[in-house]
Motif scaffolding. Sequence first.
Motif, PDB file in Angstrom:
ATOM      1  N   HIS A   1      75.354  13.554 -20.644  1.00  0.00           N
ATOM      2  CA  HIS A   1      75.396  13.754 -22.080  1.00  0.00           C
ATOM      3  C   HIS A   1      73.986  13.854 -22.648  1.00  0.00           C
ATOM      4  O   HIS A   1      73.180  12.956 -22.488  1.00  0.00           O
ATOM      5  N   THR A   2      73.692  14.939 -23.327  1.00  0.00           N
ATOM      6  CA  THR A   2      72.492  15.044 -24.132  1.00  0.00           C
ATOM      7  C   THR A   2      72.962  15.258 -25.553  1.00  0.00           C
ATOM      8  O   THR A   2      73.608  16.254 -25.852  1.00  0.00           O
ATOM      9  N   VAL A   3      72.689  14.306 -26.412  1.00  0.00           N
ATOM     10  CA  VAL A   3      73.234  14.323 -27.758  1.00  0.00           C
ATOM     11  C   VAL A   3      72.183  14.805 -28.739  1.00  0.00           C
ATOM     12  O   VAL A   3      71.100  14.246 -28.823  1.00  0.00           O
ATOM     13  N   ILE A   4      72.507  15.861 -29.464  1.00  0.00           N
ATOM     14  CA  ILE A   4      71.592  16.398 -30.460  1.00  0.00           C
ATOM     15  C   ILE A   4      72.341  16.539 -31.769  1.00  0.00           C
ATOM     16  O   ILE A   4      73.442  17.074 -31.803  1.00  0.00           O
ATOM     17  N   GLY A   5      71.745  16.061 -32.845  1.00  0.00           N
ATOM     18  CA  GLY A   5      72.398  16.189 -34.139  1.00  0.00           C
ATOM     19  C   GLY A   5      71.485  15.716 -35.246  1.00  0.00           C
ATOM     20  O   GLY A   5      70.650  14.832 -35.051  1.00  0.00           O
ATOM     21  N   GLU A   6      71.646  16.299 -36.404  1.00  0.00           N
ATOM     22  CA  GLU A   6      70.871  15.891 -37.563  1.00  0.00           C
ATOM     23  C   GLU A   6      71.358  14.538 -38.070  1.00  0.00           C
ATOM     24  O   GLU A   6      72.550  14.246 -38.050  1.00  0.00           O
ATOM     25  N   GLN A   7      70.433  13.716 -38.527  1.00  0.00           N
ATOM     26  CA  GLN A   7      70.814  12.437 -39.106  1.00  0.00           C
ATOM     27  C   GLN A   7      71.464  12.680 -40.460  1.00  0.00           C
ATOM     28  O   GLN A   7      71.038  13.537 -41.233  1.00  0.00           O
ATOM     29  N   GLY A   8      72.514  11.922 -40.733  1.00  0.00           N
ATOM     30  CA  GLY A   8      73.206  12.047 -42.009  1.00  0.00           C
ATOM     31  C   GLY A   8      73.179  10.736 -42.765  1.00  0.00           C
ATOM     32  O   GLY A   8      72.219   9.975 -42.684  1.00  0.00           O
ATOM     33  N   THR A   9      74.259  10.471 -43.472  1.00  0.00           N
ATOM     34  CA  THR A   9      74.384   9.247 -44.257  1.00  0.00           C
ATOM     35  C   THR A   9      75.659   8.527 -43.857  1.00  0.00           C
ATOM     36  O   THR A   9      76.711   9.153 -43.712  1.00  0.00           O
ATOM     37  N   LEU A  10      75.562   7.216 -43.676  1.00  0.00           N
ATOM     38  CA  LEU A  10      76.726   6.403 -43.354  1.00  0.00           C
ATOM     39  C   LEU A  10      76.983   5.404 -44.469  1.00  0.00           C
ATOM     40  O   LEU A  10      76.043   4.814 -45.015  1.00  0.00           O
ATOM     41  N   THR A  11      78.247   5.206 -44.797  1.00  0.00           N
ATOM     42  CA  THR A  11      78.602   4.165 -45.751  1.00  0.00           C
ATOM     43  C   THR A  11      78.499   2.813 -45.046  1.00  0.00           C
ATOM     44  O   THR A  11      78.365   2.738 -43.815  1.00  0.00           O
ATOM     45  N   ALA A  12      78.587   1.742 -45.813  1.00  0.00           N
ATOM     46  CA  ALA A  12      78.544   0.400 -45.222  1.00  0.00           C
ATOM     47  C   ALA A  12      79.696   0.217 -44.240  1.00  0.00           C
ATOM     48  O   ALA A  12      79.529  -0.364 -43.160  1.00  0.00           O
ATOM     49  N   ALA A  13      80.866   0.737 -44.598  1.00  0.00           N
ATOM     50  CA  ALA A  13      82.032   0.618 -43.715  1.00  0.00           C
ATOM     51  C   ALA A  13      81.824   1.401 -42.425  1.00  0.00           C
ATOM     52  O   ALA A  13      82.210   0.949 -41.336  1.00  0.00           O
ATOM     53  N   GLN A  14      81.200   2.583 -42.520  1.00  0.00           N
ATOM     54  CA  GLN A  14      80.953   3.391 -41.327  1.00  0.00           C
ATOM     55  C   GLN A  14      79.911   2.745 -40.418  1.00  0.00           C
ATOM     56  O   GLN A  14      79.983   2.888 -39.192  1.00  0.00           O
ATOM     57  N   LYS A  15      78.950   2.039 -41.000  1.00  0.00           N
ATOM     58  CA  LYS A  15      77.989   1.303 -40.179  1.00  0.00           C
ATOM     59  C   LYS A  15      78.670   0.150 -39.448  1.00  0.00           C
ATOM     60  O   LYS A  15      78.348  -0.144 -38.290  1.00  0.00           O
ATOM     61  N   THR A  16      79.613  -0.496 -40.114  1.00  0.00           N
ATOM     62  CA  THR A  16      80.377  -1.562 -39.469  1.00  0.00           C
ATOM     63  C   THR A  16      81.193  -1.007 -38.308  1.00  0.00           C
ATOM     64  O   THR A  16      81.272  -1.612 -37.230  1.00  0.00           O
ATOM     65  N   THR A  17      81.776   0.171 -38.516  1.00  0.00           N
ATOM     66  CA  THR A  17      82.544   0.825 -37.455  1.00  0.00           C
ATOM     67  C   THR A  17      81.652   1.186 -36.279  1.00  0.00           C
ATOM     68  O   THR A  17      82.046   1.026 -35.112  1.00  0.00           O
ATOM     69  N   LEU A  18      80.442   1.666 -36.559  1.00  0.00           N
ATOM     70  CA  LEU A  18      79.504   2.025 -35.494  1.00  0.00           C
ATOM     71  C   LEU A  18      79.168   0.804 -34.643  1.00  0.00           C
ATOM     72  O   LEU A  18      79.115   0.888 -33.406  1.00  0.00           O
ATOM     73  N   ALA A  19      78.954  -0.339 -35.293  1.00  0.00           N
ATOM     74  CA  ALA A  19      78.673  -1.572 -34.552  1.00  0.00           C
ATOM     75  C   ALA A  19      79.873  -1.976 -33.704  1.00  0.00           C
ATOM     76  O   ALA A  19      79.722  -2.445 -32.563  1.00  0.00           O
TER      77      ALA A  19
END
Length: 228
Positions: free
Chosen positions: A80-98
């Motif tokens: 896997h080589t992951v390429i993508g522009e950084q976006g914006t995450l809500t507080a809930a989406q950051k919790t989901t990422l963790a």
Amino acid sequence: MKTMTHRTATLVAAGALGLGGLAIAAPVLAGSPSGPGPVSSYGAVSSHGMVSGYGMGAGHSRVSGYGTGAGQGAGGCPGHTVIGEQGTLTAAQKTTLAAMAQEEKLARDLYAAFAARYDDLTFNHVAMAESQHLTMVRTLLQRYGSTDPTAGQPDGAFTDKSVQTTYDKLLAQGKRSEAAALSAARQVERDDIAALTAALTGLTAPDVSHVYTMLLAASQRHLAAFTR
């Protein structure tokens, strides 16, 4: 108990951090030989971040292949080589990422424990793939300034009590027999598919969307590999 000696080859594809893009170096699994003979693997990363390569085993090679990634053993994932522009995450989406980091660690640690106990090479191959996935999620956590709940945690240890309870339950189940371990692995992948599908809803950050989409496809492959 485990009696077979596993031989695997790992290809590391080096990624680069481009303009606003995210590239993650990740190992690629080469086909594991079922008989004697050395295993070799080759690969390269193009300027566009694509990983190409192949794996081959001398002697009686169980699996070999060409194309993106490498020759895969059962349940393995392409590099896997992951390429993508950084976006914006809500507080809930950051919790989901963790939470995704904990889910990937649970899968990796559980499959590694089963790989040490049983001869089925699928556990070893998928555990290596889950390690790649955890690296991707950790990179995103760092990028978005979120705390990594898996940092510094040894194998089988989790900061979230519910995740710890789930891991302990699945590990105990899998220790009963190889069939029970495969059943536990299928449950992990089904849970991951449901969580990733839900997490993609309303998500706009290109880099996170790309990683989740890759992980979703990987979980579907893993579920198929664990289904007998």
